[in-house]
Enzyme design. Sequence first.
Site, PDB file in Angstrom:
ATOM      1  N   LYS A 292       0.836  -1.198   0.000  1.00  0.00           N
ATOM      2  CA  LYS A 292       0.000   0.000   0.000  1.00  0.00           C
ATOM      3  C   LYS A 292       0.875   1.255   0.000  1.00  0.00           C
ATOM      4  CE  LYS A 292      -3.815  -1.950   2.759  1.00  0.00           C
ATOM      5  NZ  LYS A 292      -4.923  -1.685   1.834  1.00  0.00           N
ATOM      6  N   ARG A 366     -10.513 -11.209   1.501  1.00  0.00           N
ATOM      7  CA  ARG A 366     -11.362 -12.250   0.910  1.00  0.00           C
ATOM      8  C   ARG A 366     -10.697 -13.619   0.989  1.00  0.00           C
ATOM      9  NH1 ARG A 366     -11.391  -8.969  -4.602  1.00  0.00           N
ATOM     10  NH2 ARG A 366     -11.195  -7.350  -2.992  1.00  0.00           N
TER      11      ARG A 366
END
Length: 519
Positions: A292, A366
């Site tokens: 990130k 996920r």
Amino acid sequence: MYVASFRIFKKFTVSKLIYARMSTASDYLKEKTGLVLGVYTADNAEYLKLTPTAQKFNEKSNGILLDNIKLAGPAVDKGKGQVFYNLGSQFPVIAVVGLGLDGADYDEQEDIDEGQENVRIAASKGCRMLQEVGVSKILLEGMGKPEAAAEGATLGLWLFQEFKNKDKQKKIPQLELYGEENAGERAAWDKGVIKAQAQNVARKLADTPANHMTPTIFAQNTSELLTALGVKVIVRDKTWAESKKMGSFLSVARGSAEPPVFLELHYSAAANKPITLVGKGVTFDSGGISLKPSNKMDEMRGDMGGAACVVATIYAVSLLKLNVNLIGLIPLTENMPSGSATKPGDVVYAMNGKSIIVDDTDAEGRLILADALYYAQEFNPQLIVDIATLTGAIRVALGSPACGVFSNSTPFFQKLQRASAISGDRVWRMPLWKCYSKGLTGSASSDLLNITKGPPGRGGSCIAAAFLKEFVPKGNWMHMDIAGVMETSEKLPYLAKGMTGRPTRTLVEFISALATSGA
């Protein structure tokens, strides 16, 4: 009831009076009790109506409360307040807060019970005003909705200050219900306190820095909190996850020096099928190899907000002794870059045997939820609800006023939506259409991709939900993407800056309704 029309006058005189009282108040109030009362107001600033409790107080004080409100002018708008000192009663300081229009109720357009939300905001405002002047105890009237008043006050007085010098921490006053009460009012007040305290538990867990909230520490804190309430807490290690073939979950943990933990919580108080809550527990998310940007990466300490909500919800349900069976499943890990971390393009296998190409290691939530959702079905639940700070796309879609919900069960979603209107912490249904799955299942070399190759951000929350759907082949399921409500905003004035603990109260209200209906 008392209705008064008044004009604005004598502002200068009143300002001098209030200043004189404030200048001598701070030291005097440190060991004193303050009172919070409510008034109903309208937009035209010409209408003011005391609550029944405030009216009784005004009568006992020979009208001095109302006189001072009128002298101070139209400063008791909805969500605002005035502080008065030395009004000749047993309370050296009194906060009067605006509740908006009397009779405010469910607003279909806004999908919220405005009357309850007005009370939360007003209760929080009044209590914070008294907290600022240093009282040690606050008595708060129920304002016609004692559960909401307790929620607003308990949430509003709390803030995360765990690592601040003790001498510089804000003091949190003792809070009690004021006024004549019956058993129903007391029960509502107590329920509101518990719901808000539970949300504060989630806020504390999520706001704690990642070096003080590793997967192991999270499991220890949860065990200490819930075991004392009779909840069965099982801490599963990496070896257990390997034995269950949770390759998707473990692939995220590969880059971290912190061992992964799979936390299992059991609250058993009914004979019916359980409701299973699955919480995303990434205690820090660097993005892994798909790193990130450094700007605001510190906020990723809150990427276990879903896990925190699961713990907090079970905490509240236990204290409320609800007639329901709950199972909490929390995969806990860090997502870090290292020589052993999963690389973009790697293939991993989930518990259900499906192969997954991990094209983006920052789409890790996920991956850990996939195995937890599949494992959840071993308990034959009546409903599975996963809660996760899953996608930035949901923040783009909805902002902070609501979390997105994806569900294959309209009846359960409708019950959740009603609960959110009551709690003031709203939800909004998002689509689970087949078209969102096409890009995930179109690989020639694997069963699934963890992202699609389309333009970034377009339908990202829907695509993530479609991925999760692959691991819930049967039964009722709801996925709550809470990334947009993870942190505070100006939309909820009763929450201090930091992680929000949302949507804990909505979940508690939802489960409470299910328990009452016998579901």
